[in-house]
Scaffold this motif. Structure first.
Motif, mmCIF file in Angstrom:
data_model
loop_
_atom_site.group_PDB
_atom_site.id
_atom_site.type_symbol
_atom_site.label_atom_id
_atom_site.label_comp_id
_atom_site.label_asym_id
_atom_site.label_seq_id
_atom_site.Cartn_x
_atom_site.Cartn_y
_atom_site.Cartn_z
ATOM 1 N N ALA A 1 2.824 22.632 -3.379
ATOM 2 C CA ALA A 1 1.603 23.325 -3.800
ATOM 3 C C ALA A 1 0.590 22.428 -4.514
ATOM 4 O O ALA A 1 -0.542 22.855 -4.739
ATOM 5 N N PHE A 2 0.973 21.185 -4.857
ATOM 6 C CA PHE A 2 0.134 20.412 -5.770
ATOM 7 C C PHE A 2 -0.318 19.084 -5.169
ATOM 8 O O PHE A 2 0.452 18.374 -4.529
ATOM 9 N N ALA B 1 11.670 10.532 -1.161
ATOM 10 C CA ALA B 1 10.481 10.396 -0.288
ATOM 11 C C ALA B 1 9.186 10.296 -1.083
ATOM 12 O O ALA B 1 8.128 10.735 -0.633
ATOM 13 N N LEU B 2 9.273 9.705 -2.271
ATOM 14 C CA LEU B 2 8.100 9.413 -3.087
ATOM 15 C C LEU B 2 7.947 7.894 -3.117
ATOM 16 O O LEU B 2 8.697 7.198 -3.801
ATOM 17 N N GLU B 3 7.008 7.367 -2.352
ATOM 18 C CA GLU B 3 6.873 5.924 -2.194
ATOM 19 C C GLU B 3 5.993 5.339 -3.296
ATOM 20 O O GLU B 3 4.843 5.743 -3.461
ATOM 21 N N LEU C 1 3.095 2.275 -15.935
ATOM 22 C CA LEU C 1 2.448 3.428 -15.326
ATOM 23 C C LEU C 1 2.658 3.309 -13.818
ATOM 24 O O LEU C 1 2.344 2.267 -13.223
ATOM 25 N N VAL C 2 3.180 4.359 -13.207
ATOM 26 C CA VAL C 2 3.560 4.301 -11.795
ATOM 27 C C VAL C 2 2.957 5.492 -11.069
ATOM 28 O O VAL C 2 2.995 6.626 -11.553
ATOM 29 N N GLU C 3 2.398 5.216 -9.892
ATOM 30 C CA GLU C 3 1.948 6.274 -8.991
ATOM 31 C C GLU C 3 2.723 6.162 -7.687
ATOM 32 O O GLU C 3 2.791 5.087 -7.086
ATOM 33 N N ALA C 4 3.321 7.258 -7.269
ATOM 34 C CA ALA C 4 4.017 7.335 -5.985
ATOM 35 C C ALA C 4 3.328 8.374 -5.119
ATOM 36 O O ALA C 4 2.680 9.294 -5.633
ATOM 37 N N GLN C 5 3.470 8.221 -3.816
ATOM 38 C CA GLN C 5 2.857 9.155 -2.871
ATOM 39 C C GLN C 5 3.930 9.740 -1.971
ATOM 40 O O GLN C 5 4.767 9.003 -1.430
ATOM 41 N N ARG C 6 3.897 11.031 -1.804
ATOM 42 C CA ARG C 6 4.933 11.692 -1.011
ATOM 43 C C ARG C 6 4.725 11.398 0.476
ATOM 44 O O ARG C 6 3.648 11.644 1.035
ATOM 45 N N GLY C 7 5.764 10.826 1.081
ATOM 46 C CA GLY C 7 5.745 10.559 2.505
ATOM 47 C C GLY C 7 4.943 9.356 2.934
ATOM 48 O O GLY C 7 4.719 9.156 4.129
ATOM 49 N N GLY D 1 1.573 13.712 1.201
ATOM 50 C CA GLY D 1 0.409 12.874 0.937
ATOM 51 C C GLY D 1 -0.101 12.983 -0.487
ATOM 52 O O GLY D 1 -0.999 12.229 -0.875
ATOM 53 N N GLY D 2 0.448 13.910 -1.272
ATOM 54 C CA GLY D 2 0.050 14.055 -2.666
ATOM 55 C C GLY D 2 0.665 12.984 -3.544
ATOM 56 O O GLY D 2 1.532 12.209 -3.112
ATOM 57 N N ARG D 3 0.250 12.946 -4.826
ATOM 58 C CA ARG D 3 0.636 11.877 -5.739
ATOM 59 C C ARG D 3 1.526 12.389 -6.869
ATOM 60 O O ARG D 3 1.346 13.502 -7.356
ATOM 61 N N PHE D 4 2.456 11.535 -7.273
ATOM 62 C CA PHE D 4 3.275 11.756 -8.469
ATOM 63 C C PHE D 4 3.066 10.566 -9.389
ATOM 64 O O PHE D 4 3.359 9.426 -9.018
#
Length: 240
Positions: free
Chosen positions: A109-110, A181-183, A202-208, A158-161
Motif C-alpha cells: 500500500a505504500f 526482495a528489498l535491494e 542511512l540506507v535506501e532499498a527498493q522493492r524488486g 518499486g517503492g522505497r524502504f
C-alpha cells in the motif's frame, strides 16, 4: 500540568516524552534522507513518538501517513505530537505489533516505508534499565528480520524502504534486505567530522529492484573546528 515541548525549528515541536528517548539526531537525519520523489502514502514502522512520521507529513503535504508502535504510551504521544503539528488528520497512528499481519494495513500500500529501529541484538552489550528505552535500543520485540519482513509486505513493487542503522551491522542488514526482495540502492554514512569513523548509516532499498548501489558522500555533522557543518545547518534549518 502544562505540557513541555522540545522545538525542533519554528513551527515544529514535540512533547517531551518522560523516560523515552529524547528528540534525536537519527530521526531528523533519516527524515531528510528519504524525502525525494513523489509520495502519496508512507509508513513508519516502530514510529515511537512520531517524529519521522510528522516530518514526512510536513515534507509531503498531500500524502497520508501510517505509523505503528508497540508501546501504548509512545503511540499516544505520537498522536498528540501529530495533533500539535497539525497533521493528525493525515496520519493513522496505531498501537500494534509489526510482527502481526493483522495489525498492518493492506500489502503493497505504500510508496515509502521508513524505520528508526532498535540497533542492538539482545545481550550484545549495555542494556538500558528502563523498559521503553530498552525496547527502543534492543531487538527484544523486533529483530532485523521482523522489520524487513514487515517493510517488504507494506512497500509497493518499486517503492522505497529507508532506515537508519549502525555501521557494524551493515553486512547483516544488506543480507536481510535482499532476502526480502528489498535491494539496497543508496547508502550514506554519518560521522561527527570528516576525519571520524561513521557512527550511523542511512540506507535506501527498493522493492524488486535490480542490484546497483550508489554510495553518497559522507554526511559530516561538524566541521574540523567543531562548528556545525553547512549540511547539518541545512537539515536543522539553522542556516542564516
Amino acid at each position: 500540568m502544562q505540557q513541555a515541548y522540545d522545538e525542533l525549528w519554528p513551527g515544529t515541536r514535540f512533547v517531551r516524552a518522560g523516560h523515552g528517548f529524547p528528540l534525536g539526531t537519527d530521526a531528523v537525519l533519516l527524515a531528510d534522507f528519504c524525502v525525494r520523489g513523489q509520495v502519496k502514502r508512507f509508513a513508519d514502522l516502530g514510529c515511537g513518538a512520531g517524529v519521522i512520521l510528522i516530518l514526512l507529513a510536513q515534507a509531503y503535504p498531500t500524502a497520508r501517513g501510517f505509523g505503528i508502535e508497540l508501546q501504548a504510551d509512545a503511540a499516544e504521544t505520537a498522536r498528540e505530537n501529530a495533533e500539535v503539528n497539525g497533521v493528525l488528520d493525515r496520519c493513522d497512528i496505531r498501537c500494534g505489533d509489526l510482527r502481526n499481519v493483522s495489525d498492518l494495513p493492506e500489502a503493497g500500500a505504500f510508496d515509502l516505508v521508513v524505520s528508526n529501529p532498535p540497533y542492538f541484538p539482545v545481550g550484545s552489550g549495555y542494556s538500558a534499565p528502563e523498559g521503553s528505552r530498552r525496547a527502543a535500543r534492543e531487538e527484544r520485540f523486533c529483530t532485523m528480520d521482523d522489520l524487513c519482513s514487515a517493510a517488504a509486505r507494506l512497500t509497493r513493487w518499486g517503492g522505497r524502504f529507508c532506515l537508519v542503522h549502525r555501521p557494524e551491522r551493515l553486512s547483516e542488514l544488506f543480507v536481510t534486505l535482499t532476502k526480502h526482495a528489498l535491494e539496497p540502492k543508496r547508502l550514506r554514512t554519518v560521522c561527527r567530522t570528516a576525519a571520524d569513523a561513521p557512527s550511523l548509516v542511512l540506507v535506501e532499498a527498493q522493492r524488486g529492484a535490480n542490484p546497483g548501489l550508489v554510495i553518497e558522500p559522507p554526511l559530516a555533522l561538524y566541521d574540523a573546528d567543531g562548528a556545525e557543518s553547512d549540511e547539518s545547518r541545512r537539515i536543522y534549518r539553522t542556516k542564516e
